[in-house]
Design a protein around this motif. Structure first.
Motif, PDB file in Angstrom:
ATOM      1  N   LEU A 200      16.457  30.201  14.166  1.00 29.50           N
ATOM      2  CA  LEU A 200      16.100  30.738  12.852  1.00 29.50           C
ATOM      3  C   LEU A 200      14.722  30.211  12.479  1.00 29.50           C
ATOM      4  CD1 LEU A 200      19.504  30.116  11.017  1.00 29.50           C
ATOM      5  CD2 LEU A 200      18.611  32.340  11.727  1.00 29.50           C
ATOM      6  N   PRO A 201      13.660  30.803  12.998  1.00 29.92           N
ATOM      7  CA  PRO A 201      12.313  30.274  12.755  1.00 29.92           C
ATOM      8  C   PRO A 201      11.927  30.189  11.278  1.00 29.92           C
ATOM      9  CG  PRO A 201      12.297  31.892  14.532  1.00 29.92           C
ATOM     10  CD  PRO A 201      13.655  31.955  13.918  1.00 29.92           C
ATOM     11  N   ALA A 202      12.553  30.987  10.426  1.00 25.28           N
ATOM     12  CA  ALA A 202      12.203  30.961   8.999  1.00 25.28           C
ATOM     13  C   ALA A 202      12.821  29.780   8.261  1.00 25.28           C
ATOM     14  CB  ALA A 202      12.642  32.270   8.335  1.00 25.28           C
ATOM     15  N   LEU A 203      13.677  29.027   8.927  1.00 27.64           N
ATOM     16  CA  LEU A 203      14.336  27.881   8.279  1.00 27.64           C
ATOM     17  C   LEU A 203      13.311  26.792   7.987  1.00 27.64           C
ATOM     18  CD1 LEU A 203      16.996  26.468   7.435  1.00 27.64           C
ATOM     19  CD2 LEU A 203      17.130  25.578   9.773  1.00 27.64           C
ATOM     20  N   GLU A 204      13.340  26.254   6.766  1.00 22.39           N
ATOM     21  CA  GLU A 204      12.437  25.172   6.366  1.00 22.39           C
ATOM     22  C   GLU A 204      13.236  24.089   5.648  1.00 22.39           C
ATOM     23  OE1 GLU A 204       9.353  24.981   7.185  1.00 22.39           O
ATOM     24  OE2 GLU A 204       9.053  27.033   7.946  1.00 22.39           O
ATOM     25  N   TRP A 205      12.725  22.871   5.683  1.00 23.36           N
ATOM     26  CA  TRP A 205      13.360  21.767   4.980  1.00 23.36           C
ATOM     27  C   TRP A 205      12.323  20.677   4.757  1.00 23.36           C
ATOM     28  CZ3 TRP A 205      13.891  22.718  10.119  1.00 23.36           C
ATOM     29  CH2 TRP A 205      13.543  21.676  10.998  1.00 23.36           C
ATOM     30  N   VAL A 206      12.665  19.717   3.913  1.00 21.70           N
ATOM     31  CA  VAL A 206      11.828  18.534   3.703  1.00 21.70           C
ATOM     32  C   VAL A 206      12.680  17.310   4.006  1.00 21.70           C
ATOM     33  CG1 VAL A 206      10.317  19.589   1.990  1.00 21.70           C
ATOM     34  CG2 VAL A 206      12.415  18.460   1.238  1.00 21.70           C
ATOM     35  N   ASP A 207      12.053  16.291   4.590  1.00 24.09           N
ATOM     36  CA  ASP A 207      12.773  15.035   4.781  1.00 24.09           C
ATOM     37  C   ASP A 207      11.958  13.901   4.199  1.00 24.09           C
ATOM     38  OD1 ASP A 207      10.780  14.689   6.643  1.00 24.09           O
ATOM     39  OD2 ASP A 207      12.098  15.004   8.360  1.00 24.09           O
ATOM     40  N   SER A 208      12.643  12.840   3.804  1.00 26.45           N
ATOM     41  CA  SER A 208      11.977  11.708   3.170  1.00 26.45           C
ATOM     42  C   SER A 208      12.672  10.420   3.564  1.00 26.45           C
ATOM     43  CB  SER A 208      12.007  11.861   1.645  1.00 26.45           C
ATOM     44  OG  SER A 208      11.516  10.689   1.011  1.00 26.45           O
ATOM     45  N   ALA A 209      11.863   9.399   3.814  1.00 32.48           N
ATOM     46  CA  ALA A 209      12.407   8.074   4.084  1.00 32.48           C
ATOM     47  C   ALA A 209      12.678   7.303   2.796  1.00 32.48           C
ATOM     48  CB  ALA A 209      11.429   7.277   4.960  1.00 32.48           C
ATOM     49  N   GLU A 210      12.229   7.845   1.671  1.00 30.09           N
ATOM     50  CA  GLU A 210      12.323   7.121   0.408  1.00 30.09           C
ATOM     51  C   GLU A 210      13.561   7.475  -0.396  1.00 30.09           C
ATOM     52  OE1 GLU A 210      10.317   4.632  -0.099  1.00 30.09           O
ATOM     53  OE2 GLU A 210       9.381   5.175   1.811  1.00 30.09           O
ATOM     54  N   VAL A 211      14.456   8.300   0.136  1.00 30.58           N
ATOM     55  CA  VAL A 211      15.693   8.626  -0.567  1.00 30.58           C
ATOM     56  C   VAL A 211      16.880   8.190   0.279  1.00 30.58           C
ATOM     57  CG1 VAL A 211      14.665  10.569  -1.764  1.00 30.58           C
ATOM     58  CG2 VAL A 211      15.856  10.967   0.396  1.00 30.58           C
ATOM     59  N   GLU A 212      17.983   7.911  -0.396  1.00 28.70           N
ATOM     60  CA  GLU A 212      19.259   7.662   0.266  1.00 28.70           C
ATOM     61  C   GLU A 212      20.221   8.766  -0.160  1.00 28.70           C
ATOM     62  OE1 GLU A 212      19.957   5.749   2.613  1.00 28.70           O
ATOM     63  OE2 GLU A 212      18.576   4.050   2.601  1.00 28.70           O
ATOM     64  N   VAL A 213      21.448   8.660   0.271  1.00 29.01           N
ATOM     65  CA  VAL A 213      22.404   9.739   0.075  1.00 29.01           C
ATOM     66  C   VAL A 213      22.587  10.084  -1.402  1.00 29.01           C
ATOM     67  CG1 VAL A 213      24.834  10.375   0.335  1.00 29.01           C
ATOM     68  CG2 VAL A 213      23.611   9.310   2.236  1.00 29.01           C
ATOM     69  N   ALA A 214      22.706   9.061  -2.258  1.00 31.12           N
ATOM     70  CA  ALA A 214      22.942   9.335  -3.677  1.00 31.12           C
ATOM     71  C   ALA A 214      21.784  10.106  -4.293  1.00 31.12           C
ATOM     72  CB  ALA A 214      23.169   8.033  -4.436  1.00 31.12           C
ATOM     73  N   GLU A 215      20.540   9.706  -3.955  1.00 27.76           N
ATOM     74  CA  GLU A 215      19.394  10.446  -4.485  1.00 27.76           C
ATOM     75  C   GLU A 215      19.400  11.883  -3.973  1.00 27.76           C
ATOM     76  OE1 GLU A 215      17.331   6.304  -3.926  1.00 27.76           O
ATOM     77  OE2 GLU A 215      19.087   7.323  -3.136  1.00 27.76           O
ATOM     78  N   LEU A 216      19.716  12.062  -2.713  1.00 32.81           N
ATOM     79  CA  LEU A 216      19.721  13.398  -2.121  1.00 32.81           C
ATOM     80  C   LEU A 216      20.742  14.295  -2.823  1.00 32.81           C
ATOM     81  CD1 LEU A 216      18.220  14.771   0.253  1.00 32.81           C
ATOM     82  CD2 LEU A 216      20.175  14.178   1.693  1.00 32.81           C
TER      83      LEU A 216
END
Length: 505
Positions: A200-216
């Motif tokens: 699915l080439p149109a799939l996009e996301w962001v990842d961050s090292a500064e969040v944990e599960v609760a923030e997410l």
């Protein structure tokens, strides 16, 4: 946040200035959890440990170099995270699934344990390549990562998609396209999404090292994200705190959690860890720990009125007199103590929580010892001990907290500990709220799950949403018990007939 040193003679909580292998603990890190001065014996042990840290470290190179160095200094240094699945200060003291494993591994090696727990995943891996002996931070097994050696798999990690309640159902990978998706950097879930993106080439996301599960999860619930990818056990541990987040579907193949060791230290430490983990698996202890930490996600579920009333009739009569005795001795309403007991154990004197507290009032070993309770499974001792403990917490709160606010905060401290409650009060003040009002403090308690806030506190991460639900449930049970008691006073004949119905026919 928070460093622990543990050895055969017992655990010592590290204080500011204590050396961790090659560096000093920053002054902001956690102090001893009790307000009393250190005893002479404890001070001597701390000085000895400081001296250990100041000794030149033996070389780490060679096939057995790191393991030999650990045994020579009698100290295992671990980089970890301050999260519910790794390490945190719980109601019964230091706890967490990987903390239990680390503690047992250090014990098998015959050494003490020290933790550096202010990392995220990537920083833990970077740190173990440079200093420290291992990283245990819910790391995904990633063979071939430069500079580290991984252990054998510890547990399976099942990636799942969660999404905001109210969106159209998210049931398959195709439904992710066009959504704002987030995940935690380095957790392995980004690799899973990358595999899906090939189809699915149109799939996009962001990842961050500064969040944990609760923030997410909070970002999903608040609308900053539409969906997130995390692991199933992480969602189950947090789902009650985020009712606006739905579970979607498993995504991709399961990954594995593992420990990481510096490649330059040789293979001996990793091989010792593999033998340790294999032994735990063969003995069944690993499965028991998984069940203990991840197999109970309904502790804070509110039991419906019908079920609760059934227990009032079937279970409470066995303990009502004990609750009344304890209430007279501690100046509480007996129905409040009964409501606390129900929330803790559903009035089961043999109950054991996922984290090891036991008995009808779920006292920890340490609290039971302080209260003179020598058998936590004895209902009378447990009820009287729990009542005394609640009274102690009530009296230790600042005089500025009055009335119901004082009672609710004492109940919250019964669940999460006074230290974390004080942290929440300080956060409340920082945010412009009133730290003496429960309505303001209950808004701050869940922030102890977020790194942005708990990294600034004395006691670090806490399942801060838990005491909020805990107090809410107890208040509901208390209201029902009060209603039942009023009804029985007003309609004693009906109550007698309900409890002793006439034979039919």
């Amino acid at each position: 946040m928070g460093e622990e040193i543990e050895g055969g003679a017992g655990r010592v909580t590290a204080v500011a200035g204590l050396c961790i292998v090659k560096g000093l603990i920053p002054a902001r890190h956690r102090m001893p959890s009790t307000p009393n001065a250190l005893s002479g014996r404890l001070a001597i042990r701390l000085l000895a440990l400081i001296a250990l840290c100041l000794l030149p470290e033996p070389p780490r190179s060679g096939p057995d170099g790191l393991l030999e160095a650990i045994r020579e200094r009698e100290l295992l240094s671990v980089h970890t995270r301050n999260t519910p699945t790794t390490f945190y200060e719980g109601r019964e003291g230091p706890t967490g699934f990987e903390y239990e494993l680390m503690r047992r591994f250090a014990g098998q090696l015959g050494v003490s344990l020290t933790l550096r727990a202010d990392h995220h995943i990537e920083s833990a891996l970077a740190a173990v390549r440079q200093q420290g002996d291992m990283a245990a931070a819910a790391l995904p097994l990633e063979p071939g990562r430069p500079g580290v050696i991984f252990s054998r798999p510890i547990i399976a990690l099942e990636p799942v998609v969660v999404y905001r309640r109210g969106l159209p159902p998210v049931e398959d990978p195709g439904s992710l396209v066009g959504l704002a998706i987030g995940t935690i950097a380095g957790a392995g879930t980004g690799r899973v999404l990358a595999e899906v993106k090939r189809e699915l080439p149109a799939l996009e996301w962001v990842d961050s090292a500064e969040v944990e599960v609760a923030e997410l999860l909070g970002m999903v619930e608040d609308g900053e994200l539409d969906a997130a990818v995390l692991y199933d056990h992480q969602f189950r541990l947090n789902r009650l705190f985020f009712p606006g987040v739905e579970r979607g579907f498993p995504l991709g193949d399961p990954l594995s959690m593992a420990w990481a060791f510096p490649a330059e230290g040789g293979l001996a430490l990793a091989e010792a860890a593999n033998r340790f983990l294999a032994g735990l698996r063969e003995s069944g202890e690993l499965d028991a720990l998984v069940a203990r930490y991840f197999g109970h996600d309904d502790y804070l579920e509110y039991v419906g009125t019908r079920t609760f009333l059934d227990h009032v009739e079937a279970r409470l009569p066995d303990y009502a007199a004990l609750f009344r005795e304890a209430a007279r001795a501690t100046d509480f309403d007996w129905k409040l103590l009964a409501a606390v007991g129900y929330q803790e154990s559903h009035w089961d004197p043999l109950a054991t929580s996922p984290t090891g507290v036991r008995g009808l009032m779920m006292l920890t070993n340490a609290t039971a010892g302080d209260l003179g309770v020598d058998d936590r499974l004895d209902p009378a001792q447990s009820i009287h001990g729990g009542a005394r403990y609640l009274r102690q917490l009530h009296e230790r709160l600042p005089d500025s907290i009055q009335g119901d606010d004082r009672l609710y905060m004492a109940m919250a401290a019964y669940n999460v500990g006074l230290g974390h409650l004080y942290d929440a009060r300080r956060i409340t003040e920082t945010r412009g709220g009133d730290p003496d009002r429960w309505r303001d403090v209950r808004e701050s308690l869940p922030l102890l799950q977020e790194r942005e806030w708990h990294s600034q506190t004395r006691y670090g991460y806490a399942r801060g949403g838990e005491p909020v639900l805990y107090v809410r449930n107890i208040r509901r049970y208390y209201e029902i018990l009060s209603y039942v008691e009023r009804s029985r006073r007003q309609f004693p004949l009906l109550d007698t007939r309900a409890r002793d119905p006439e034979p039919s026919g």
